[in-house]
Motif scaffolding. Structure first.
Motif, mmCIF file in Angstrom:
data_model
loop_
_atom_site.group_PDB
_atom_site.id
_atom_site.type_symbol
_atom_site.label_atom_id
_atom_site.label_comp_id
_atom_site.label_asym_id
_atom_site.label_seq_id
_atom_site.Cartn_x
_atom_site.Cartn_y
_atom_site.Cartn_z
ATOM 1 N N GLU A 298 0.815 -1.218 0.000
ATOM 2 C CA GLU A 298 0.000 0.000 0.000
ATOM 3 C C GLU A 298 0.848 1.267 0.000
ATOM 4 N N ILE A 299 2.177 1.121 0.035
ATOM 5 C CA ILE A 299 3.055 2.286 0.032
ATOM 6 C C ILE A 299 3.295 2.764 -1.394
ATOM 7 N N ASN A 300 3.797 3.980 -1.519
ATOM 8 C CA ASN A 300 4.206 4.475 -2.831
ATOM 9 C C ASN A 300 5.732 4.452 -2.922
ATOM 10 N N ALA A 301 6.247 4.844 -4.074
ATOM 11 C CA ALA A 301 7.693 4.778 -4.300
ATOM 12 C C ALA A 301 8.460 5.668 -3.325
ATOM 13 N N LYS A 302 7.921 6.847 -3.052
ATOM 14 C CA LYS A 302 8.623 7.778 -2.171
ATOM 15 C C LYS A 302 8.840 7.170 -0.791
ATOM 16 N N GLU A 303 7.815 6.533 -0.255
ATOM 17 C CA GLU A 303 7.941 5.912 1.069
ATOM 18 C C GLU A 303 8.931 4.752 1.034
ATOM 19 N N ALA A 304 8.858 3.936 -0.009
ATOM 20 C CA ALA A 304 9.777 2.804 -0.121
ATOM 21 C C ALA A 304 11.224 3.279 -0.214
ATOM 22 N N MET A 305 11.447 4.330 -0.986
ATOM 23 C CA MET A 305 12.794 4.868 -1.135
ATOM 24 C C MET A 305 13.317 5.430 0.183
ATOM 25 N N ASN A 306 12.452 6.103 0.937
ATOM 26 C CA ASN A 306 12.860 6.637 2.238
ATOM 27 C C ASN A 306 13.251 5.518 3.193
ATOM 28 N N ARG A 307 12.513 4.438 3.139
ATOM 29 C CA ARG A 307 12.818 3.313 4.024
ATOM 30 C C ARG A 307 14.154 2.668 3.653
ATOM 31 N N LEU A 308 14.443 2.583 2.369
ATOM 32 C CA LEU A 308 15.732 2.022 1.950
ATOM 33 C C LEU A 308 16.883 2.979 2.242
ATOM 34 N N ALA A 309 16.620 4.260 2.164
ATOM 35 C CA ALA A 309 17.668 5.244 2.483
ATOM 36 C C ALA A 309 18.138 5.086 3.923
ATOM 37 N N LYS A 310 17.212 4.763 4.814
ATOM 38 C CA LYS A 310 17.573 4.550 6.217
ATOM 39 C C LYS A 310 18.476 3.335 6.388
ATOM 40 N N ARG A 311 18.473 2.472 5.389
ATOM 41 C CA ARG A 311 19.346 1.304 5.403
ATOM 42 C C ARG A 311 20.614 1.527 4.571
ATOM 43 N N GLY A 312 20.806 2.756 4.125
ATOM 44 C CA GLY A 312 22.018 3.084 3.377
ATOM 45 C C GLY A 312 21.985 2.690 1.919
ATOM 46 N N ILE A 313 20.792 2.488 1.374
ATOM 47 C CA ILE A 313 20.653 2.050 -0.018
ATOM 48 C C ILE A 313 20.189 3.221 -0.879
ATOM 49 N N GLY A 314 20.986 3.588 -1.866
ATOM 50 C CA GLY A 314 20.611 4.662 -2.780
ATOM 51 C C GLY A 314 19.548 4.216 -3.763
ATOM 52 N N THR A 315 18.631 5.092 -4.060
ATOM 53 C CA THR A 315 17.573 4.815 -5.035
ATOM 54 C C THR A 315 17.303 6.077 -5.841
ATOM 55 N N ARG A 316 16.503 5.914 -6.892
ATOM 56 C CA ARG A 316 16.065 7.076 -7.670
ATOM 57 C C ARG A 316 14.668 6.799 -8.205
ATOM 58 N N PRO A 317 13.787 7.818 -8.213
ATOM 59 C CA PRO A 317 12.423 7.578 -8.694
ATOM 60 C C PRO A 317 12.379 7.385 -10.199
ATOM 61 N N PHE A 318 11.302 6.757 -10.642
ATOM 62 C CA PHE A 318 11.022 6.666 -12.070
ATOM 63 C C PHE A 318 10.664 8.060 -12.609
ATOM 64 N N PHE A 319 10.585 8.145 -13.933
ATOM 65 C CA PHE A 319 10.229 9.412 -14.575
ATOM 66 C C PHE A 319 8.850 9.903 -14.126
ATOM 67 N N TYR A 320 8.681 11.212 -14.185
ATOM 68 C CA TYR A 320 7.400 11.857 -13.882
ATOM 69 C C TYR A 320 6.704 12.113 -15.217
ATOM 70 N N PRO A 321 5.440 11.746 -15.361
ATOM 71 C CA PRO A 321 4.795 11.813 -16.682
ATOM 72 C C PRO A 321 4.734 13.221 -17.263
ATOM 73 N N MET A 322 4.856 13.279 -18.575
ATOM 74 C CA MET A 322 4.844 14.581 -19.250
ATOM 75 C C MET A 322 3.538 15.331 -19.030
ATOM 76 N N HIS A 323 2.399 14.626 -19.011
ATOM 77 C CA HIS A 323 1.113 15.324 -18.902
ATOM 78 C C HIS A 323 0.873 15.876 -17.509
ATOM 79 N N GLU A 324 1.725 15.498 -16.539
ATOM 80 C CA GLU A 324 1.597 16.037 -15.192
ATOM 81 C C GLU A 324 2.702 17.023 -14.839
ATOM 82 N N GLN A 325 3.576 17.332 -15.782
ATOM 83 C CA GLN A 325 4.647 18.291 -15.518
ATOM 84 C C GLN A 325 4.048 19.689 -15.353
ATOM 85 N N PRO A 326 4.303 20.326 -14.213
ATOM 86 C CA PRO A 326 3.676 21.638 -13.970
ATOM 87 C C PRO A 326 3.949 22.659 -15.070
#
Length: 375
Positions: A298-326
């Protein structure tokens, strides 16, 4: 919880071949600018590698796309079809030229553009299809090529992430009227910053050479009949690129072994979809190793990445869709448009350490930490 002192970055390049030797040649000779001999040699050997007649080295991958769009004279009112799920580099010169980006959604299995949606987006104003090979698997090219021929459209092929990858045995980068690559440090071949435009069309190659060099004219250097950019690659960058190119087969094999090891160690983990290992037309090159959170988490990518960061694991999010770019929505594009698969990938997808210098022990540690955190 594991010690937070362990830190495995999301990317670390491997530059332990002839890079230092070639750089010293640049320094000793004094050829450090774009005039040096390594630039032409890198262009020639890269063109040979991807089966193209011409290659034009530039300052970065975004510059390569900008040149491709401009060289094809895409401009006011023209439409260019491209994936909703990609990096913003793909759309920059389209909108700056006055053209209109037209989006298609993603294939949920390959994460590439869903080519079955392209034809419905073609209009009398469509001038080109920009295909973008995403993360490790190429776009299914045969239907795209057939559509381009039938409707008289140009193909821009963004192969930034596909060094050494093939589609039905032919090199990625060999399919577009004009194709582009990036040499950012997380790519299979890096020059620190850098890019390449490749084509079989001499007129397009000449246009790109001129555009990357402020459109100086041979006989009237400071008289300009077209607006260009300073997008030149330096001899220093090309020297590194040449050394990297010498090892491309080794790097491709290394990345595939890394991807297969991750898959073996993470197979069956609840809540995550792993990258597709192959399709009918290609084996995954694992430019990055992506994880896509499915309905069991039920988590999203941001939460999962934060949890891995606490374990010293680097991550990066997937691309942000073009139709949602501000910025693009502010400019009036994509009003009311939805691309559900691209939206899911951007919210639920991220990638874990995937750099060329990653060791087997580091991969095992990353996989262990992921299982510990999410099992």
């Amino acid at each position: 919880m594991s010690s937070m002192s362990i830190n495995i970055p999301v990317n670390e390049p491997l530059i332990d071949g002839n890079e230092k030797k070639y750089l010293l040649e640049c320094i000793d000779s004094g050829w450090i600018s774009s005039e040096g001999p390594f630039v032409e040699e890198f262009e020639r050997k890269f063109a040979e590698r991807v089966g193209r007649k011409y290659a034009v080295a530039v300052s970065n991958g975004t510059a390569a796309i900008d040149l491709a769009v401009e060289a094809l004279c895409i401009g006011d009112g023209d439409e260019v079809i491209l994936p909703a799920f990609t990096i913003i580099s793909c759309v920059l010169q389209i909108v700056r030229s006055g053209a209109i980006p037209v989006l298609v959604d993603s294939d949920p299995c390959t994460w590439n553009m869903n080519v079955s949606q392209i034809e419905a987006k073609i209009t009398a104003k469509t001038k080109a299809i920009m295909i973008v090979h995403i993360y490790g698997l190429p776009v299914n090219m045969d239907p795209v090529i057939e559509l381009a021929r039938r409707y008289g459209l140009r193909i821009i092929e963004d192969a930034a992430e596909m060094h050494g990858q093939t589609y039905l045995g032919a090199p990625c980068g060999s399919f577009g009227d004009i194709s582009t690559f990036s040499f950012y440090p997380n790519k299979h071949i890096t020059t620190g910053e850098g890019g390449m435009v490749v084509t079989n069309d001499l007129a397009l190659a000449d246009a790109c050479r001129s555009l990357r060099n402020l459109c100086f004219q041979p006989s009237k250097r400071f008289v300009h009949e077209r607006l260009g950019w300073n997008m030149r690659m330096t001899n220093l960058q090309a020297a590194i690129g040449l050394a990297q190119l010498e090892r491309l087969d080794e790097f491709v094999d290394r990345k595939r072994r890394m991807g297969c090891l991750y898959t073996r160690l993470l197979e069956g983990i609840k809540g995550f979809d792993l990258p597709l290992s192959k399709t009918d037309y290609a084996e995954n090159i694992y430019w990055v190793y992506g994880l896509n959170i499915n309905g069991d988490q039920e988590i999203n990518a941001k939460e999962a990445m934060n949890r891995l960061a606490k374990r010293g694991i680097g991550t990066r999010p997937f691309f942000y869709p073009m139709h949602e770019q501000p910025i693009l929505r502010e400019m009036g594009f994509f009003k009311g448009e939805r691309y559900p698969e691209a939206e899911k990938l951007s919210r639920k997808g991220f990638y874990i350490p995937s750099g060329m210098a990653l060791t087997q022990d580091q991969i095992k540690h990353v996989a262990h930490e992921i299982r510990e955190e999410f099992s």
